[in-house]
Write a protein that holds these residues in place. Structure first.
Motif, PDB file in Angstrom:
ATOM      1  N   LEU A 157      -5.638 -10.237  -1.029  1.00  0.00           N
ATOM      2  CA  LEU A 157      -5.642  -9.677  -2.374  1.00  0.00           C
ATOM      3  C   LEU A 157      -5.936  -8.182  -2.335  1.00  0.00           C
ATOM      4  CD1 LEU A 157      -5.515 -10.280  -5.464  1.00  0.00           C
ATOM      5  CD2 LEU A 157      -8.003 -10.521  -5.383  1.00  0.00           C
ATOM      6  N   GLY A 158      -6.817  -7.782  -1.428  1.00  0.00           N
ATOM      7  CA  GLY A 158      -7.151  -6.369  -1.296  1.00  0.00           C
ATOM      8  C   GLY A 158      -5.939  -5.537  -0.905  1.00  0.00           C
ATOM      9  N   MET A 159      -5.114  -6.059   0.007  1.00  0.00           N
ATOM     10  CA  MET A 159      -3.902  -5.328   0.383  1.00  0.00           C
ATOM     11  C   MET A 159      -2.955  -5.203  -0.796  1.00  0.00           C
ATOM     12  SD  MET A 159      -3.025  -6.584   4.268  1.00  0.00           S
ATOM     13  CE  MET A 159      -3.085  -8.354   3.950  1.00  0.00           C
ATOM     14  N   VAL A 160      -2.838  -6.288  -1.582  1.00  0.00           N
ATOM     15  CA  VAL A 160      -1.926  -6.296  -2.731  1.00  0.00           C
ATOM     16  C   VAL A 160      -2.431  -5.386  -3.850  1.00  0.00           C
ATOM     17  CG1 VAL A 160      -0.974  -7.725  -4.576  1.00  0.00           C
ATOM     18  CG2 VAL A 160      -1.035  -8.605  -2.231  1.00  0.00           C
ATOM     19  N   PHE A 161      -3.694  -5.554  -4.225  1.00  0.00           N
ATOM     20  CA  PHE A 161      -4.217  -4.875  -5.407  1.00  0.00           C
ATOM     21  C   PHE A 161      -4.342  -3.367  -5.218  1.00  0.00           C
ATOM     22  CE2 PHE A 161      -6.306  -6.641  -9.345  1.00  0.00           C
ATOM     23  CZ  PHE A 161      -5.402  -7.668  -9.488  1.00  0.00           C
ATOM     24  N   ASN A 162      -4.376  -2.909  -3.979  1.00  0.00           N
ATOM     25  CA  ASN A 162      -4.548  -1.480  -3.741  1.00  0.00           C
ATOM     26  C   ASN A 162      -3.266  -0.785  -3.303  1.00  0.00           C
ATOM     27  OD1 ASN A 162      -7.540  -1.112  -4.140  1.00  0.00           O
ATOM     28  ND2 ASN A 162      -7.562  -2.743  -2.615  1.00  0.00           N
ATOM     29  N   TRP A 163      -2.148  -1.503  -3.364  1.00  0.00           N
ATOM     30  CA  TRP A 163      -0.879  -0.922  -2.937  1.00  0.00           C
ATOM     31  C   TRP A 163      -0.510   0.275  -3.803  1.00  0.00           C
ATOM     32  CZ3 TRP A 163       1.051  -2.533   1.569  1.00  0.00           C
ATOM     33  CH2 TRP A 163       2.319  -2.075   1.953  1.00  0.00           C
ATOM     34  N   GLY A 164      -0.950   0.272  -5.051  1.00  0.00           N
ATOM     35  CA  GLY A 164      -0.654   1.389  -5.944  1.00  0.00           C
ATOM     36  C   GLY A 164      -1.192   2.713  -5.427  1.00  0.00           C
ATOM     37  N   LEU A 165      -2.257   2.680  -4.627  1.00  0.00           N
ATOM     38  CA  LEU A 165      -2.771   3.906  -4.009  1.00  0.00           C
ATOM     39  C   LEU A 165      -1.687   4.550  -3.150  1.00  0.00           C
ATOM     40  CD1 LEU A 165      -5.220   5.748  -3.101  1.00  0.00           C
ATOM     41  CD2 LEU A 165      -5.514   4.123  -1.215  1.00  0.00           C
ATOM     42  N   LEU A 166      -0.986   3.745  -2.355  1.00  0.00           N
ATOM     43  CA  LEU A 166       0.061   4.251  -1.474  1.00  0.00           C
ATOM     44  C   LEU A 166       1.268   4.733  -2.276  1.00  0.00           C
ATOM     45  CD1 LEU A 166      -0.069   1.391   1.213  1.00  0.00           C
ATOM     46  CD2 LEU A 166      -1.482   3.449   1.045  1.00  0.00           C
ATOM     47  N   VAL A 167       1.595   3.991  -3.338  1.00  0.00           N
ATOM     48  CA  VAL A 167       2.728   4.379  -4.181  1.00  0.00           C
ATOM     49  C   VAL A 167       2.454   5.719  -4.868  1.00  0.00           C
ATOM     50  CG1 VAL A 167       4.149   3.731  -6.167  1.00  0.00           C
ATOM     51  CG2 VAL A 167       3.384   1.966  -4.551  1.00  0.00           C
ATOM     52  N   ALA A 168       1.268   5.849  -5.449  1.00  0.00           N
ATOM     53  CA  ALA A 168       0.923   7.073  -6.165  1.00  0.00           C
ATOM     54  C   ALA A 168       0.899   8.274  -5.232  1.00  0.00           C
ATOM     55  CB  ALA A 168      -0.443   6.904  -6.849  1.00  0.00           C
ATOM     56  N   TRP A 169       0.340   8.087  -4.053  1.00  0.00           N
ATOM     57  CA  TRP A 169       0.280   9.185  -3.087  1.00  0.00           C
ATOM     58  C   TRP A 169       1.688   9.609  -2.670  1.00  0.00           C
ATOM     59  CZ3 TRP A 169      -3.736  12.108  -1.603  1.00  0.00           C
ATOM     60  CH2 TRP A 169      -3.599  12.914  -0.470  1.00  0.00           C
ATOM     61  N   THR A 170       2.545   8.625  -2.393  1.00  0.00           N
ATOM     62  CA  THR A 170       3.908   8.929  -1.967  1.00  0.00           C
ATOM     63  C   THR A 170       4.700   9.615  -3.075  1.00  0.00           C
ATOM     64  OG1 THR A 170       3.836   6.938  -0.584  1.00  0.00           O
ATOM     65  CG2 THR A 170       5.986   7.927  -0.921  1.00  0.00           C
ATOM     66  N   GLN A 171       4.358   9.323  -4.315  1.00  0.00           N
ATOM     67  CA  GLN A 171       5.027   9.986  -5.436  1.00  0.00           C
ATOM     68  C   GLN A 171       4.760  11.486  -5.458  1.00  0.00           C
ATOM     69  OE1 GLN A 171       7.193   8.988  -7.573  1.00  0.00           O
ATOM     70  NE2 GLN A 171       7.114  10.552  -9.181  1.00  0.00           N
ATOM     71  N   LEU A 172       3.591  11.893  -4.928  1.00  0.00           N
ATOM     72  CA  LEU A 172       3.170  13.288  -5.075  1.00  0.00           C
ATOM     73  C   LEU A 172       3.132  14.091  -3.781  1.00  0.00           C
ATOM     74  CD1 LEU A 172       0.347  12.675  -7.698  1.00  0.00           C
ATOM     75  CD2 LEU A 172       2.582  13.729  -8.113  1.00  0.00           C
ATOM     76  N   ARG A 173       2.926  13.416  -2.644  1.00  0.00           N
ATOM     77  CA  ARG A 173       2.840  14.162  -1.394  1.00  0.00           C
ATOM     78  C   ARG A 173       3.050  13.238  -0.193  1.00  0.00           C
ATOM     79  NH1 ARG A 173      -2.902  16.943  -1.475  1.00  0.00           N
ATOM     80  NH2 ARG A 173      -2.272  17.546   0.622  1.00  0.00           N
ATOM     81  N   PHE A 174       3.201  13.857   1.002  1.00  0.00           N
ATOM     82  CA  PHE A 174       3.558  13.086   2.200  1.00  0.00           C
ATOM     83  C   PHE A 174       2.681  13.446   3.406  1.00  0.00           C
ATOM     84  CE2 PHE A 174       7.430  13.227  -0.310  1.00  0.00           C
ATOM     85  CZ  PHE A 174       7.854  11.902  -0.279  1.00  0.00           C
ATOM     86  N   ASP A 175       1.463  13.877   3.170  1.00  0.00           N
ATOM     87  CA  ASP A 175       0.624  14.277   4.291  1.00  0.00           C
ATOM     88  C   ASP A 175      -0.737  13.581   4.216  1.00  0.00           C
ATOM     89  OD1 ASP A 175      -0.296  15.537   2.039  1.00  0.00           O
ATOM     90  OD2 ASP A 175      -0.416  17.556   2.898  1.00  0.00           O
ATOM     91  N   ASN A 176      -1.640  13.939   5.125  1.00  0.00           N
ATOM     92  CA  ASN A 176      -3.008  13.404   5.159  1.00  0.00           C
ATOM     93  C   ASN A 176      -3.044  11.874   5.185  1.00  0.00           C
ATOM     94  OD1 ASN A 176      -3.486  16.159   3.254  1.00  0.00           O
ATOM     95  ND2 ASN A 176      -4.965  15.814   4.900  1.00  0.00           N
ATOM     96  N   TRP A 177      -2.154  11.281   5.994  1.00  0.00           N
ATOM     97  CA  TRP A 177      -2.084   9.817   6.029  1.00  0.00           C
ATOM     98  C   TRP A 177      -3.321   9.197   6.656  1.00  0.00           C
ATOM     99  CZ3 TRP A 177       1.222   7.908   2.842  1.00  0.00           C
ATOM    100  CH2 TRP A 177       2.395   8.609   2.541  1.00  0.00           C
ATOM    101  N   ASP A 178      -4.005   9.928   7.538  1.00  0.00           N
ATOM    102  CA  ASP A 178      -5.232   9.388   8.127  1.00  0.00           C
ATOM    103  C   ASP A 178      -6.302   9.209   7.059  1.00  0.00           C
ATOM    104  OD1 ASP A 178      -5.433  12.134   7.758  1.00  0.00           O
ATOM    105  OD2 ASP A 178      -6.528  12.499   9.632  1.00  0.00           O
ATOM    106  N   ALA A 179      -6.435  10.211   6.186  1.00  0.00           N
ATOM    107  CA  ALA A 179      -7.405  10.109   5.097  1.00  0.00           C
ATOM    108  C   ALA A 179      -7.029   8.983   4.142  1.00  0.00           C
ATOM    109  CB  ALA A 179      -7.483  11.435   4.343  1.00  0.00           C
ATOM    110  N   LEU A 180      -5.747   8.894   3.829  1.00  0.00           N
ATOM    111  CA  LEU A 180      -5.297   7.859   2.900  1.00  0.00           C
ATOM    112  C   LEU A 180      -5.517   6.473   3.486  1.00  0.00           C
ATOM    113  CD1 LEU A 180      -3.929   7.680   0.095  1.00  0.00           C
ATOM    114  CD2 LEU A 180      -1.793   7.235   1.323  1.00  0.00           C
ATOM    115  N   ALA A 181      -5.280   6.302   4.799  1.00  0.00           N
ATOM    116  CA  ALA A 181      -5.481   5.002   5.442  1.00  0.00           C
ATOM    117  C   ALA A 181      -6.941   4.566   5.352  1.00  0.00           C
ATOM    118  CB  ALA A 181      -5.032   5.069   6.905  1.00  0.00           C
ATOM    119  N   ALA A 182      -7.856   5.509   5.547  1.00  0.00           N
ATOM    120  CA  ALA A 182      -9.278   5.177   5.465  1.00  0.00           C
ATOM    121  C   ALA A 182      -9.662   4.778   4.046  1.00  0.00           C
ATOM    122  CB  ALA A 182     -10.124   6.366   5.930  1.00  0.00           C
ATOM    123  N   ILE A 183      -9.157   5.494   3.053  1.00  0.00           N
ATOM    124  CA  ILE A 183      -9.469   5.164   1.660  1.00  0.00           C
ATOM    125  C   ILE A 183      -8.858   3.830   1.279  1.00  0.00           C
ATOM    126  CG2 ILE A 183      -9.094   5.883  -0.743  1.00  0.00           C
ATOM    127  CD1 ILE A 183      -9.393   8.787   0.280  1.00  0.00           C
TER     128      ILE A 183
END
Length: 302
Positions: A157-183
């Protein structure tokens, strides 16, 4: 209270005024329990505000519509798949499909309508974000079956419910993936923690019908387990923040949400029937505190 109004309905007065079929469809999509779409929305807001592009209220508005529609669609799908199991659990036996008030044919039609709203939202995004969003469908489809095969459906459920974090980030930028992965990993731990609290309500019924959950797996050590996952949440969020903006002030913005999660654990009392549900619902405020932190971190000096 009428028999077909479930115990954890938040907007009881509004739901009771609806005719029977609209009432059942509203309950099927959990419109009477907005905590679900709040928890689905907040990771989207994390991604938008951490990206440092300003408030982006129009984009957040689309994510809000998508969260309501797709959370509703997910609940309808879950209830179709789990109709027999829900009928065996006291808290879920009154659900429209489990009780037989809504046929599976009608439920499928409602599901398609909600997905069409989700498609409308999807079309507002850039192609890369659309691809990331569509990649979540396999996870969503598999989720209702996880409680049958693993003690940790909350992790899925955690993977599903937080997928919007990845979508929102990809909508606006394409860097700092290490930071995004940790969050993102921290968000998964957050979901495991709060959904374990929610699952405390169903431990006896779940054990009787063979449903697995982290609350059952943790047993009497549930408080320590939730505390550990919440500690991991803050630790991973802190790591992500440091990788993104390495300064102490940025880390201090996480203090309010850390204190809130600590309060949840310290005041958790499963012997009080209303307590776990109240602590679970309070995560809408935990999400708000994290969102504020993301805005400050993302937009500091902008």
């Amino acid at each position: 209270m009428t028999a077909d109004i479930v115990p954890d309905t938040e907007h009881r007065g509004l739901i009771e005024r609806l005719p029977q079929l609209p009432r059942d469809l509203a309950q099927l999509a959990r419109f009477d329990r907005p905590i679900g779409w709040w928890l689905l929305l907040w990771p989207c807001v994390f991604g938008v505000w951490l990206a440092g592009a300003g408030p982006q209220f129009a984009l957040i508005g689309w994510f809000l519509l998508g969260a309501i529609a797709m959370r509703g669609a997910g609940c309808v799908y879950n209830d179709i798949v789990d109709a027999k199991l829900d009928a065996s659990v006291a808290r879920t036996a009154a659900r429209p499909v489990a009780s037989g008030r809504v046929s599976k044919k009608v439920a499928w039609g409602w599901l398609i309508f909600l997905c069409l709203i989700g498609l409308l939202v999807l079309l507002q995004l850039r192609l890369e974000a659309q691809i990331v969003a569509l990649a979540s469908l396999a996870l969503v489809a598999a989720y209702p079956f996880m409680k049958r095969i693993t003690w940790w459906p909350q992790a899925w459920l955690g993977m599903v419910f937080n997928w919007g974090l990845l979508v929102a980030w990809t909508q606006l930028r394409f860097d700092n993936w290490d930071a995004l992965a940790a969050i993102y990993a921290g968000c998964i731990c957050w979901v495991i923690g709060y959904d374990t609290i929610y699952a405390l309500q169903d431990r006896e019924d779940d054990a009787l019908v063979g449903i697995k959950s982290s609350a059952l797996r943790m047993g009497s050590g549930f408080r320590g387990g939730v505390a550990a996952f919440y500690a991991a949440t803050i630790g991973l969020w802190g790591l992500g923040v440091w990788l993104y903006r390495p300064d102490v002030f940025a880390l201090l913005t996480l203090l309010p949400v850390a204190l809130h999660l600590t309060w949840q654990v310290a005041t958790l009392d499963p012997e009080d029937p209303a307590n776990p549900l109240d602590r679970f619902r309070s995560n809408r405020w935990a999400g708000a505190l994290m969102a504020i932190a993301c805005f400050i971190i993302g937009n500091a000096g902008a």
